[in-house]
Design a protein around this motif. Structure first.
Motif, PDB file in Angstrom:
ATOM      1  N   LEU A 287     -23.157  -0.771  12.674  1.00  0.00           N
ATOM      2  CA  LEU A 287     -23.263  -1.549  11.450  1.00  0.00           C
ATOM      3  C   LEU A 287     -21.878  -2.017  11.013  1.00  0.00           C
ATOM      4  N   PRO A 288     -21.784  -3.243  10.533  1.00  0.00           N
ATOM      5  CA  PRO A 288     -20.489  -3.689   9.998  1.00  0.00           C
ATOM      6  C   PRO A 288     -20.151  -3.008   8.680  1.00  0.00           C
ATOM      7  N   ALA A 289     -21.166  -2.392   8.081  1.00  0.00           N
ATOM      8  CA  ALA A 289     -20.946  -1.734   6.794  1.00  0.00           C
ATOM      9  C   ALA A 289     -20.394  -0.329   6.998  1.00  0.00           C
ATOM     10  N   VAL A 290     -19.665   0.161   6.000  1.00  0.00           N
ATOM     11  CA  VAL A 290     -19.164   1.537   5.980  1.00  0.00           C
ATOM     12  C   VAL A 290     -20.282   2.432   5.468  1.00  0.00           C
ATOM     13  N   VAL A 291     -20.623   3.468   6.238  1.00  0.00           N
ATOM     14  CA  VAL A 291     -21.666   4.416   5.845  1.00  0.00           C
ATOM     15  C   VAL A 291     -21.060   5.815   5.860  1.00  0.00           C
ATOM     16  N   HIS A 305     -18.595   4.624  12.496  1.00  0.00           N
ATOM     17  CA  HIS A 305     -17.371   4.063  13.063  1.00  0.00           C
ATOM     18  C   HIS A 305     -16.619   3.187  12.081  1.00  0.00           C
ATOM     19  N   ALA A 306     -17.362   2.389  11.307  1.00  0.00           N
ATOM     20  CA  ALA A 306     -16.696   1.515  10.333  1.00  0.00           C
ATOM     21  C   ALA A 306     -15.945   2.334   9.288  1.00  0.00           C
ATOM     22  N   HIS A 307     -16.529   3.454   8.831  1.00  0.00           N
ATOM     23  CA  HIS A 307     -15.871   4.326   7.848  1.00  0.00           C
ATOM     24  C   HIS A 307     -14.630   4.967   8.452  1.00  0.00           C
ATOM     25  N   GLN A 308     -14.750   5.379   9.716  1.00  0.00           N
ATOM     26  CA  GLN A 308     -13.603   6.000  10.389  1.00  0.00           C
ATOM     27  C   GLN A 308     -12.463   5.000  10.536  1.00  0.00           C
ATOM     28  N   ALA A 309     -12.793   3.706  10.776  1.00  0.00           N
ATOM     29  CA  ALA A 309     -11.740   2.700  10.895  1.00  0.00           C
ATOM     30  C   ALA A 309     -11.020   2.486   9.570  1.00  0.00           C
ATOM     31  N   ALA A 356     -10.424  -0.777  -1.806  1.00  0.00           N
ATOM     32  CA  ALA A 356     -10.218   0.381  -0.927  1.00  0.00           C
ATOM     33  C   ALA A 356      -9.085   0.048   0.017  1.00  0.00           C
ATOM     34  N   PHE A 357      -8.281   1.077   0.294  1.00  0.00           N
ATOM     35  CA  PHE A 357      -7.146   0.867   1.191  1.00  0.00           C
ATOM     36  C   PHE A 357      -7.601   1.104   2.628  1.00  0.00           C
ATOM     37  N   ASN A 358      -7.446   0.059   3.459  1.00  0.00           N
ATOM     38  CA  ASN A 358      -7.818   0.155   4.877  1.00  0.00           C
ATOM     39  C   ASN A 358      -6.595   0.622   5.657  1.00  0.00           C
ATOM     40  N   HIS A 359      -6.658   1.884   6.147  1.00  0.00           N
ATOM     41  CA  HIS A 359      -5.518   2.471   6.838  1.00  0.00           C
ATOM     42  C   HIS A 359      -5.257   1.778   8.169  1.00  0.00           C
ATOM     43  N   THR A 360      -6.284   1.259   8.806  1.00  0.00           N
ATOM     44  CA  THR A 360      -6.085   0.584  10.096  1.00  0.00           C
ATOM     45  C   THR A 360      -5.360  -0.736   9.912  1.00  0.00           C
TER      46      THR A 360
END
Length: 809
Positions: A287-291, A305-309, A356-360
């Motif tokens: 999913l492109p969404a963060v879950v 995976h999106a949340h981990q990214a 939200a801060f995207n660390h990647t």
């Protein structure tokens, strides 16, 4: 057969006899016995037999009795059969013995031919009533067992000690695709074919079945196993097989048996659950969404995976930790407050845009986040599920889209064709004003619909066959029918083209209403069919024998009927002028509804002078509204109204430029507009009628000519003058009887001869000049002398006729 010793106390009181005599031998036997001859007559018996049949211990009472009379259930034929089969060995049979006032007995009859006496048979009787009752009970029990086994929704089989099938029920037979007779008595390995190839799974099951039987018979252990059977359609069928030993009453294993339960649906459900779980995991990770999910203490228990990214960490690094371990404190505290509210209320939060801060990526991104309470089986909140979608790019494009939307909307709303924009699933994402007006739906209704709701064929066929081509870059032109809100269908010429909107692939459908074009095409086809029918009618009429022979009345009937049926005209008539064109007489009118021909009506010029003048001066009169057309006004009261005619087409029949009649098409019912093709058709028909009239006049002229020729020949034949017909070469082709008589020549001397042969030699040159003069001036008469065969000089007057010289004295 094992027989119990005779324990009848009555046998202890019997008088002992010598076993060397027949009676003594019979009395020594422990069962009722008789000695009969081949006819079945009893010669000797023991007291047990007398007691059995007569109720008295006196054996002599049975002597000379017939065995078939003592045992009515033993027929003479059966007795003969038993005798013929006991020559070499004893033969047994079971019979029912009924005695008055007593229950029926079942006895076993054993017959053996005596070796020492030629015509003697030893018959022993054994009471097997109890055995028969047990057998009947066993049969009933077996029948009940089979009935129960056949009714249960499972396969049942039994095998003997050697592994051969001794019983199978219908369910088992259906599973194997065989009849019971094809299975009973065989081992599983007997079904292995060395000729035809077999499914490896079936071969494995057959061999495993034999191994299971050997194991069960040897160990007495049960075997429970799931087995896969391939079906004919190629789909597997799963069976739970329960195999157990079969014990004899003494406890020994005498075979094996099995129950087979269809667990295909269970296996399918289990597979579906596993597939669903795997699918859910794949869906979440793709999913492109963060879950994510947290427990009541705010620790992560689920991450995709999106949340981990976003967090820049692996699954193992995230699970068990809180948001404060990854987010800036101010953001982590805001997230915590939202989650505590969801836990407290038990209600899902309203989707909210959050930073939200995207660390990647190393930057702040906008996310649209929803939080949903997780509940356990008791309904208590046990955590929070969060779904967050990065909408940064969307927010950036919204402004650009809003600016272009106005320009785009202005453009498509002023297009005369309908415009539908839909995705590859068929969902409509945009429509123009023309689509709303033509289809009858409002904008919101269309945006909540699929293209398949408007055009089912677009989803059932085009989605599979054509849309991939469009996505590949092709532009297609199709014809489809679209359903309006009112339920009507509108034919559309649909142009499909691909549209790429950022990362989304859409299809643009531009449809043009071709209802009018379809009507015109149908009208052209109908007109073509009508034209073809008219051509065939003209061809058939042109080949009519009545036309070529000039039978005008018969041809008129043929024409009116053919045309009436061809053009569906109620009345088609042929009218001819008479008496200097002052009267129109109907020689035939065909009425379509009744299928009859009428004639005889007369219209006079004195009554219809303007109408007659119009008919004589016009090629045709096409009165679509006959009741109000001034050209046919005179016909209205006395003719049109009388016959219910509303439209009429009159075409003049002309011969040598003069009107000789009228071909009339008379329509009854709603007004009819005469098409140009119908008018041309009528004019050609009028020409055919004129041709028929011309043939009619020619035929009449030929008939008159033949009558004149007959009268002329009669005059010539009885004339007293010399009359001869000579061709342009001067050869005599005909002469009348008086010519031969006067000249004295016979036929061979004149016919075929040159006329100069009968001209006087002195006048031959003059005759040649005279003939030449006649050819130049046919009106002159030349006198020439000829001679008879008696040399008498005769004077003749010669006159030239067309293509002939005729001499007359």
């Amino acid at each position: 057969m094992n027989r119990k010793p005779n324990r009848n106390p009555r046998n202890t009181n019997r008088k002992t006899r010598s076993p060397s005599t027949p009676i003594g031998f019979l009395e020594c036997l422990p069962e009722p016995a008789i000695l009969t001859n081949s006819a079945g007559t009893i010669m000797h018996s023991n007291s047990l037999a007398a007691q059995l049949f007569l109720g008295t211990p006196l054996p002599g009472k049975l002597k000379d009795c017939c065995i078939t009379e003592l045992i009515p259930s033993l027929s003479p034929n059966e007795w003969e059969s038993l005798k013929s089969n006991c020559e070499k060995r004893a033969v047994a049979t079971h019979l029912e013995l009924r005695k008055p006032g007593a229950e029926p007995l079942w006895i076993e009859l054993l017959i053996q031919k005596t070796p020492r006496k030629k015509d003697a048979y030893l018959v022993l009787f054994h009471d097997c009533t109890e055995h028969h009752k047990l057998k009947v009970t066993l049969s009933q029990s077996l029948t009940l067992y089979k009935s129960l086994v056949e009714q249960i929704p499972a396969g049942v089989f039994r095998k003997d000690l050697d592994g051969c099938y001794v019983y199978v029920n219908e369910w088992f037979c259906n599973l194997r695709g065989l009849e019971p007779s094809e299975i009973i008595g065989k081992r599983p390995s007997d079904f292995l074919s060395a000729v035809e190839p077999m499914d490896p799974r079936i071969e494995h099951l057959l061999l495993q079945g034999e191994e299971d039987h050997k194991y069960i018979v040897k160990t007495g252990q049960w075997i429970v196993r799931e087995e896969e059977y391939p079906e004919r359609e190629g789909k597997p069928r799963w069976v739970l097989s329960v195999k157990t030993p079969v014990y004899a009453p003494d406890g020994k294993i005498i075979g094996s048996q099995g129950l087979l339960f269809d667990i295909t649906n269970t296996k399918r459900v289990e597979a579906a659950i596993r597939k669903q779980q795997a699918f859910l995991s794949i869906v979440l990770d793709n999913l492109p969404a963060v879950v994510f999910a947290k427990d009541l203490n705010g620790r992560y228990i689920l991450t995709n995976h999106a949340h981990q990214a976003v967090l820049g960490a692996t699954k193992e690094e995230i699970l068990g930790k809180t948001g404060f371990d990854f987010h800036p404190p101010n953001l982590a505290r805001a997230y915590q407050q939202e989650e505590e509210l969801v836990i407290k209320t038990g209600q899902a939060s309203v989707p909210k845009e959050e930073l939200a801060f995207n660390h990647t990526l190393g930057e702040y991104r906008w996310h649209l986040t929803s939080r949903i309470p997780l509940k356990d089986e008791s309904g208590q909140v046990c955590g929070v599920l969060g779904i967050s979608l990065d909408v940064t790019d969307r927010k950036k494009t919204i402004e650009a889209l809003e600016k272009s939307e106005a320009r785009y909307r202005t453009l498509i709303d002023h297009v005369a064709d309908i415009v539908l924009l839909h995705d590859l699933m068929g969902r409509i994402v945009d429509v123009n004003r023309r689509a709303i007006e033509l289809l009858g739906y409002d904008r919101n209704e269309l945006l909540n619909m699929s293209i398949g709701n408007l055009c089912p064929e677009c989803l059932s066929h085009d989605k599979v066959e054509l849309w991939p081509k469009i996505v590949a870059g092709e532009t297609l032109l199709l014809e489809r029918s679209f359903k309006t809100k009112s339920g009507n269908f509108i034919p559309m010429e649909l142009r499909l083209a691909p549209v790429a909107l950022q990362e989304y692939q859409l299809i643009l459908s531009v449809g043009r209403d071709i209802t009018q074009r379809k009507k015109e095409e149908q009208a052209r086809v109908k007109s073509q069919e009508k034209r073809q029918l008219m051509l065939e009618t003209l061809r058939e009429l042109a080949m009519s024998q009545n036309l070529t022979e000039g039978h005008i009345l018969e041809f008129s009937k043929e024409l009116t009927e053919s045309v009436s049926k061809c053009l569906n005209i109620e009345r088609v008539g042929v009218w001819l002028f008479e008496e200097n064109a002052t009267k129109l007489i109907n020689i035939d009118t065909y009425i379509l509804s009744s299928g009859v021909h009428t004639s005889g009506e007369v219209l006079t010029e004195s009554e219809f002078r303007p109408e007659f003048e119009t008919l004589k001066t016009s090629l045709y009169v096409d009165a679509d509204d006959a009741l109000n057309d001034p050209r046919v006004a005179g016909y209205v009261p006395g003719y049109l109204t009388k016959h219910g005619i509303t439209s009429m087409l009159d075409v003049g029949i002309r011969l040598k430029g003069q009107p000789v009649g009228v071909l009339c098409f008379e329509h009854v019912g709603p007004q009819r507009k005469w098409e140009s093709e119908e008018i041309d058709f009528a004019c050609q028909l009028a020409d055919q009628l004129a041709l028929a009239l011309m043939h009619y006049h020619r035929r009449e002229a030929e008939r008159a000519l033949r009558e004149n020729e007959a009268r002329f020949r009669m005059l010539v034949e009885y004339s007293n003058d010399i009359i001869a017909i000579i061709n342009s070469q001067g050869i005599v082709r005909y002469y009348c009887p008086s010519t031969a008589r006067i000249l004295g020549y016979n036929a061979t001397e004149i016919l075929g001869k040159n006329v100069l042969d009968i001209v006087h030699p002195e006048d031959r040159d003059k005759a040649i000049e005279g003939i030449a003069l006649l050819q130049k001036d046919p009106e002159k008469t030349v006198r020439i002398e000829t001679r008879s065969n008696t040399r008498t000089v005769l004077g003749e007057s010669w006159k030239l006729l067309p293509d002939k010289f005729q001499g007359k004295r």
